[in-house]
Scaffold this motif. Sequence first.
Motif, PDB file in Angstrom:
ATOM      1  N   HIS A 125      35.634  23.740  29.471  1.00 28.29           N
ATOM      2  CA  HIS A 125      35.949  24.566  28.298  1.00 28.29           C
ATOM      3  C   HIS A 125      35.976  26.057  28.647  1.00 28.29           C
ATOM      4  O   HIS A 125      36.501  26.858  27.881  1.00 28.29           O
ATOM      5  CB  HIS A 125      34.925  24.329  27.192  1.00 28.29           C
ATOM      6  CG  HIS A 125      34.959  22.943  26.621  1.00 28.29           C
ATOM      7  ND1 HIS A 125      36.067  22.430  25.985  1.00 28.29           N
ATOM      8  CD2 HIS A 125      34.029  21.961  26.618  1.00 28.29           C
ATOM      9  CE1 HIS A 125      35.809  21.184  25.597  1.00 28.29           C
ATOM     10  NE2 HIS A 125      34.590  20.874  25.973  1.00 28.29           N
ATOM     11  N   ARG A 126      35.419  26.407  29.801  1.00 26.23           N
ATOM     12  CA  ARG A 126      35.372  27.817  30.211  1.00 26.23           C
ATOM     13  C   ARG A 126      36.437  28.163  31.255  1.00 26.23           C
ATOM     14  O   ARG A 126      36.736  29.337  31.472  1.00 26.23           O
ATOM     15  CB  ARG A 126      33.994  28.156  30.782  1.00 26.23           C
ATOM     16  CG  ARG A 126      32.850  28.058  29.784  1.00 26.23           C
ATOM     17  CD  ARG A 126      31.567  28.638  30.361  1.00 26.23           C
ATOM     18  NE  ARG A 126      31.066  27.859  31.484  1.00 26.23           N
ATOM     19  CZ  ARG A 126      30.199  26.855  31.380  1.00 26.23           C
ATOM     20  NH1 ARG A 126      29.745  26.495  30.185  1.00 26.23           N
ATOM     21  NH2 ARG A 126      29.771  26.218  32.445  1.00 26.23           N
ATOM     22  N   ILE A 127      36.985  27.156  31.923  1.00 26.22           N
ATOM     23  CA  ILE A 127      37.942  27.393  33.003  1.00 26.22           C
ATOM     24  C   ILE A 127      39.308  27.724  32.418  1.00 26.22           C
ATOM     25  O   ILE A 127      39.920  26.900  31.727  1.00 26.22           O
ATOM     26  CB  ILE A 127      38.026  26.172  33.926  1.00 26.22           C
ATOM     27  CG1 ILE A 127      36.677  25.945  34.627  1.00 26.22           C
ATOM     28  CG2 ILE A 127      39.135  26.341  34.954  1.00 26.22           C
ATOM     29  CD1 ILE A 127      36.613  24.659  35.439  1.00 26.22           C
ATOM     30  N   GLU A 165      43.023  33.799  49.426  1.00 30.91           N
ATOM     31  CA  GLU A 165      43.870  34.806  50.053  1.00 30.91           C
ATOM     32  C   GLU A 165      45.270  34.834  49.447  1.00 30.91           C
ATOM     33  O   GLU A 165      45.871  35.892  49.311  1.00 30.91           O
ATOM     34  CB  GLU A 165      43.957  34.541  51.566  1.00 30.91           C
ATOM     35  CG  GLU A 165      42.655  34.804  52.308  1.00 30.91           C
ATOM     36  CD  GLU A 165      42.255  36.263  52.273  1.00 30.91           C
ATOM     37  OE1 GLU A 165      43.056  37.102  52.711  1.00 30.91           O
ATOM     38  OE2 GLU A 165      41.157  36.567  51.786  1.00 30.91           O
ATOM     39  N   ARG A 166      45.784  33.671  49.078  1.00 25.84           N
ATOM     40  CA  ARG A 166      47.138  33.606  48.528  1.00 25.84           C
ATOM     41  C   ARG A 166      47.212  34.080  47.077  1.00 25.84           C
ATOM     42  O   ARG A 166      48.120  34.814  46.694  1.00 25.84           O
ATOM     43  CB  ARG A 166      47.665  32.170  48.600  1.00 25.84           C
ATOM     44  CG  ARG A 166      48.151  31.748  49.970  1.00 25.84           C
ATOM     45  CD  ARG A 166      48.642  30.308  49.920  1.00 25.84           C
ATOM     46  NE  ARG A 166      49.176  29.919  51.236  1.00 25.84           N
ATOM     47  CZ  ARG A 166      50.400  29.457  51.424  1.00 25.84           C
ATOM     48  NH1 ARG A 166      51.229  29.327  50.418  1.00 25.84           N
ATOM     49  NH2 ARG A 166      50.803  29.115  52.636  1.00 25.84           N
ATOM     50  N   TRP A 167      46.268  33.592  46.261  1.00 24.60           N
ATOM     51  CA  TRP A 167      46.425  33.754  44.818  1.00 24.60           C
ATOM     52  C   TRP A 167      45.272  34.470  44.116  1.00 24.60           C
ATOM     53  O   TRP A 167      45.400  34.831  42.952  1.00 24.60           O
ATOM     54  CB  TRP A 167      46.609  32.376  44.174  1.00 24.60           C
ATOM     55  CG  TRP A 167      47.790  31.621  44.666  1.00 24.60           C
ATOM     56  CD1 TRP A 167      49.079  32.072  44.732  1.00 24.60           C
ATOM     57  CD2 TRP A 167      47.816  30.282  45.171  1.00 24.60           C
ATOM     58  NE1 TRP A 167      49.900  31.091  45.236  1.00 24.60           N
ATOM     59  CE2 TRP A 167      49.155  29.977  45.512  1.00 24.60           C
ATOM     60  CE3 TRP A 167      46.844  29.298  45.349  1.00 24.60           C
ATOM     61  CZ2 TRP A 167      49.536  28.746  46.028  1.00 24.60           C
ATOM     62  CZ3 TRP A 167      47.220  28.064  45.866  1.00 24.60           C
ATOM     63  CH2 TRP A 167      48.548  27.811  46.211  1.00 24.60           C
ATOM     64  N   ASN A 168      44.145  34.640  44.785  1.00 20.38           N
ATOM     65  CA  ASN A 168      42.966  35.249  44.159  1.00 20.38           C
ATOM     66  C   ASN A 168      42.708  34.646  42.776  1.00 20.38           C
ATOM     67  O   ASN A 168      42.629  35.352  41.768  1.00 20.38           O
ATOM     68  CB  ASN A 168      43.153  36.766  44.053  1.00 20.38           C
ATOM     69  CG  ASN A 168      41.849  37.483  43.738  1.00 20.38           C
ATOM     70  OD1 ASN A 168      40.772  37.025  44.110  1.00 20.38           O
ATOM     71  ND2 ASN A 168      41.931  38.609  43.048  1.00 20.38           N
ATOM     72  N   PRO A 169      42.561  33.319  42.698  1.00 19.09           N
ATOM     73  CA  PRO A 169      42.476  32.660  41.389  1.00 19.09           C
ATOM     74  C   PRO A 169      41.150  32.937  40.683  1.00 19.09           C
ATOM     75  O   PRO A 169      40.146  33.285  41.308  1.00 19.09           O
ATOM     76  CB  PRO A 169      42.598  31.182  41.740  1.00 19.09           C
ATOM     77  CG  PRO A 169      42.019  31.092  43.126  1.00 19.09           C
ATOM     78  CD  PRO A 169      42.444  32.359  43.811  1.00 19.09           C
ATOM     79  N   ASP A 170      41.167  32.733  39.382  1.00 15.78           N
ATOM     80  CA  ASP A 170      39.929  32.836  38.599  1.00 15.78           C
ATOM     81  C   ASP A 170      39.043  31.625  38.834  1.00 15.78           C
ATOM     82  O   ASP A 170      37.817  31.737  38.825  1.00 15.78           O
ATOM     83  CB  ASP A 170      40.261  32.960  37.109  1.00 15.78           C
ATOM     84  CG  ASP A 170      41.028  34.229  36.798  1.00 15.78           C
ATOM     85  OD1 ASP A 170      40.507  35.316  37.088  1.00 15.78           O
ATOM     86  OD2 ASP A 170      42.158  34.128  36.279  1.00 15.78           O
TER      87      ASP A 170
END
Length: 238
Positions: A125-127, A165-170
Amino acid sequence: MSIQYVNDGAQFFAASHDILNSANIRIETGSDFETYGKIIAAGRPVQALGAPFDPKLHDLDETNAYWLAAFNPEGRLIHTQAAKMLSMEDQTLSEYMIKRFQEFPPALPDIDFARSRYRAGPGAHRIKGNVVYHGDIWITPEGGSYRGNGMSTVLARYGLMLAVERWNPDFIFGFMARSVAFKGFAERMGYMHNEPGSLRWYRHGNDTPMEGFLSYLSNEDVRFLFEMPLYELVEQAA
């Protein structure tokens, strides 16, 4: 919000390359999933290409996905993993998966999708935001050269770092069978959050379900993870 640590992965990459080179392991990466499918068919025939990374089902290219394959000194495939960005818009992972969990089945034949189900845990629910799915993870069961000695830790975390490195995801997440999670593989890979009961898969003619855990990392988690000395982790795993 993403936190930038001082190292930002440089020391981790250097240590990974040293460890893998010392074991004569060769790494290949790419975004052509037709090529990846051929690698899988030739080197991993016991486990078919995972549905989330099937180019016949999804549009996958260098902007939204990559694969990683590792080979031993004789050129035999010993490890695979892949990752892709999800187009979630403003949805949480729980909202996204309730409608689309069937796109992430385990590598089993005869899945009964009508009886199978997804159940969101608190983390789902937080992602939200920029979210990466990490899966198709396999390491050869042959011999003892690559299991139980820390190599799976190095290989799995190398793949996670490529995503950062590619996307710096949350967030980065994956699903893991309960039998595998109970052996501590999620922790060896570096996942800091694990929620049981997220998926329950049934096969036609079989009333015993396979349970899937949700494993995930936030951006802050993964950057903290890569500040940890990799050599120490390999020594502890050996």
